[in-house]
Design a protein around this motif. Structure first.
Motif, PDB file in Angstrom:
ATOM      1  N   PHE A 177     -10.356  -1.544   0.466  1.00 46.90           N
ATOM      2  CA  PHE A 177      -9.818  -2.421   1.505  1.00 46.90           C
ATOM      3  C   PHE A 177     -10.210  -3.854   1.191  1.00 46.90           C
ATOM      4  O   PHE A 177     -11.387  -4.202   1.126  1.00 46.90           O
ATOM      5  CB  PHE A 177     -10.304  -2.020   2.900  1.00 46.90           C
ATOM      6  CG  PHE A 177      -9.487  -2.669   3.971  1.00 46.90           C
ATOM      7  CD1 PHE A 177      -8.300  -2.097   4.396  1.00 46.90           C
ATOM      8  CD2 PHE A 177      -9.872  -3.883   4.518  1.00 46.90           C
ATOM      9  CE1 PHE A 177      -7.505  -2.715   5.362  1.00 46.90           C
ATOM     10  CE2 PHE A 177      -9.092  -4.511   5.487  1.00 46.90           C
ATOM     11  CZ  PHE A 177      -7.912  -3.921   5.902  1.00 46.90           C
ATOM     12  N   VAL A 178      -9.199  -4.677   0.963  1.00 47.71           N
ATOM     13  CA  VAL A 178      -9.462  -6.061   0.564  1.00 47.71           C
ATOM     14  C   VAL A 178      -9.062  -7.033   1.670  1.00 47.71           C
ATOM     15  O   VAL A 178      -8.188  -6.736   2.485  1.00 47.71           O
ATOM     16  CB  VAL A 178      -8.726  -6.423  -0.747  1.00 47.71           C
ATOM     17  CG1 VAL A 178      -9.279  -5.610  -1.906  1.00 47.71           C
ATOM     18  CG2 VAL A 178      -7.216  -6.223  -0.621  1.00 47.71           C
ATOM     19  N   VAL A 179      -9.733  -8.162   1.665  1.00 48.16           N
ATOM     20  CA  VAL A 179      -9.436  -9.209   2.651  1.00 48.16           C
ATOM     21  C   VAL A 179      -9.346 -10.563   1.955  1.00 48.16           C
ATOM     22  O   VAL A 179      -9.791 -10.729   0.820  1.00 48.16           O
ATOM     23  CB  VAL A 179     -10.528  -9.288   3.758  1.00 48.16           C
ATOM     24  CG1 VAL A 179     -10.514  -8.051   4.635  1.00 48.16           C
ATOM     25  CG2 VAL A 179     -11.921  -9.510   3.150  1.00 48.16           C
ATOM     26  N   ASP A 206       0.866  -1.178   0.000  1.00 51.27           N
ATOM     27  CA  ASP A 206       0.000   0.000   0.000  1.00 51.27           C
ATOM     28  C   ASP A 206       0.902   1.227   0.000  1.00 51.27           C
ATOM     29  O   ASP A 206       1.309   1.709  -1.057  1.00 51.27           O
ATOM     30  CB  ASP A 206      -0.922  -0.056   1.222  1.00 51.27           C
ATOM     31  CG  ASP A 206      -1.923   1.088   1.249  1.00 51.27           C
ATOM     32  OD1 ASP A 206      -1.997   1.824   0.245  1.00 51.27           O
ATOM     33  OD2 ASP A 206      -2.635   1.243   2.253  1.00 51.27           O
ATOM     34  N   SER A 207       1.270   1.748   1.179  1.00 49.12           N
ATOM     35  CA  SER A 207       2.208   2.874   1.204  1.00 49.12           C
ATOM     36  C   SER A 207       3.616   2.381   0.860  1.00 49.12           C
ATOM     37  O   SER A 207       4.439   3.141   0.349  1.00 49.12           O
ATOM     38  CB  SER A 207       2.221   3.526   2.590  1.00 49.12           C
ATOM     39  OG  SER A 207       2.966   2.746   3.494  1.00 49.12           O
ATOM     40  N   GLY A 208       3.901   1.125   1.160  1.00 47.92           N
ATOM     41  CA  GLY A 208       5.216   0.570   0.870  1.00 47.92           C
ATOM     42  C   GLY A 208       6.299   1.009   1.840  1.00 47.92           C
ATOM     43  O   GLY A 208       7.471   0.689   1.653  1.00 47.92           O
ATOM     44  N   LEU A 209       5.917   1.700   2.908  1.00 39.42           N
ATOM     45  CA  LEU A 209       6.911   2.238   3.845  1.00 39.42           C
ATOM     46  C   LEU A 209       7.667   1.152   4.602  1.00 39.42           C
ATOM     47  O   LEU A 209       8.888   1.207   4.733  1.00 39.42           O
ATOM     48  CB  LEU A 209       6.235   3.192   4.841  1.00 39.42           C
ATOM     49  CG  LEU A 209       5.908   4.587   4.291  1.00 39.42           C
ATOM     50  CD1 LEU A 209       5.030   5.347   5.266  1.00 39.42           C
ATOM     51  CD2 LEU A 209       7.189   5.353   4.000  1.00 39.42           C
TER      52      LEU A 209
END
Ligand code: IMP
Ligand code: MG
Length: 183
Positions: free
Chosen positions: A156-158, A107-110
């Motif tokens: 938002f996936v699950v 997502d953010s990849g942080l």
């Protein structure tokens, strides 16, 4: 668990079990081509990557080692800050190893960005990343992700290892969580 069993909690199935397996098989072929004649250490980040790792490593038609890290990223609320603490470190030394980090979603990849630098600083020969899913924000981070399963929208996936409050990891498909579940 099948999507049918939680149909009131999801808005739609994004990728079925079969679609995921087909894509993982293609990625396994790409990885085989890329690391031809070289050793390979797969590093998964607990817990989300467990299901991807379990299936991906079995699609590989070559030897590969498996190791795990558990990290916790400090941050306010739901957004990760990129400041990371190692909860469980690797069992193996990565000096001179070809490391492929296995991720469920970027997502953010942080956190990933921190992890890649950390593995490089320990003397890995090279560090690449494979992720099943990638969200649009990942483009903002300077991590080159060599192997991507699917680019997805910002929902938002699950499922397939991905959780909401530790649930849905055992769902076989990847599905969009109904907003009513978190509002
Ligand atoms: P990042 O550091 O922002 O890239 O966050 C990656 C982590 O956030 C993933 O390993 C997941 O645990 C979690 N995450 C981000 N998006 C989702 C999602 O759509 N569903 C479930 N978990 C997510
Ligand atoms: Mg999570």
């Amino acid at each position: 668990m099948k999507s049918e069993e939680v149909k009131d909690e999801i808005t739609n199935v994004l990728f079925t079990e079969a679609q995921i397996q087909k894509r993982l098989q293609e990625l396994a072929q790409e990885v085989e081509d890329h690391y031809q004649g070289q050793d390979l250490l797969l590093v998964g980040v607990l817990k989300g990557a467990v299901v991807v790792m379990a299936d991906f490593i079995r699609h590989l038609k070559r030897h590969a080692e498996m190791d795990w890290m558990a990290v916790s990223s400090y941050g306010s609320g739901t957004k990760s800050s990129g400041v990371v603490r190692i909860i469980k470190d690797l069992d193996q030394d990565v000096v001179n190893r070809n490391v492929l980090v296995i991720e469920d979603i970027i997502d953010s990849g942080l956190t990933l960005s921190w992890l890649v630098s950390n593995l490089r600083s320990r003397g890995a020969r090279n560090v690449e990343v494979l992720t099943l899913l990638r969200k649009p924000d990942a483009a903002k981070v300077a991590v080159n992700v060599k192997f991507v399963g699917f680019d997805i929208p910002n929902d938002f996936v699950v499922g397939y290892g991905l959780d909401f409050a530790e649930k849905y990891r055992n769902l076989r498909d990847v599905a969009v969580l109904s907003p009513k579940m978190y509002s």
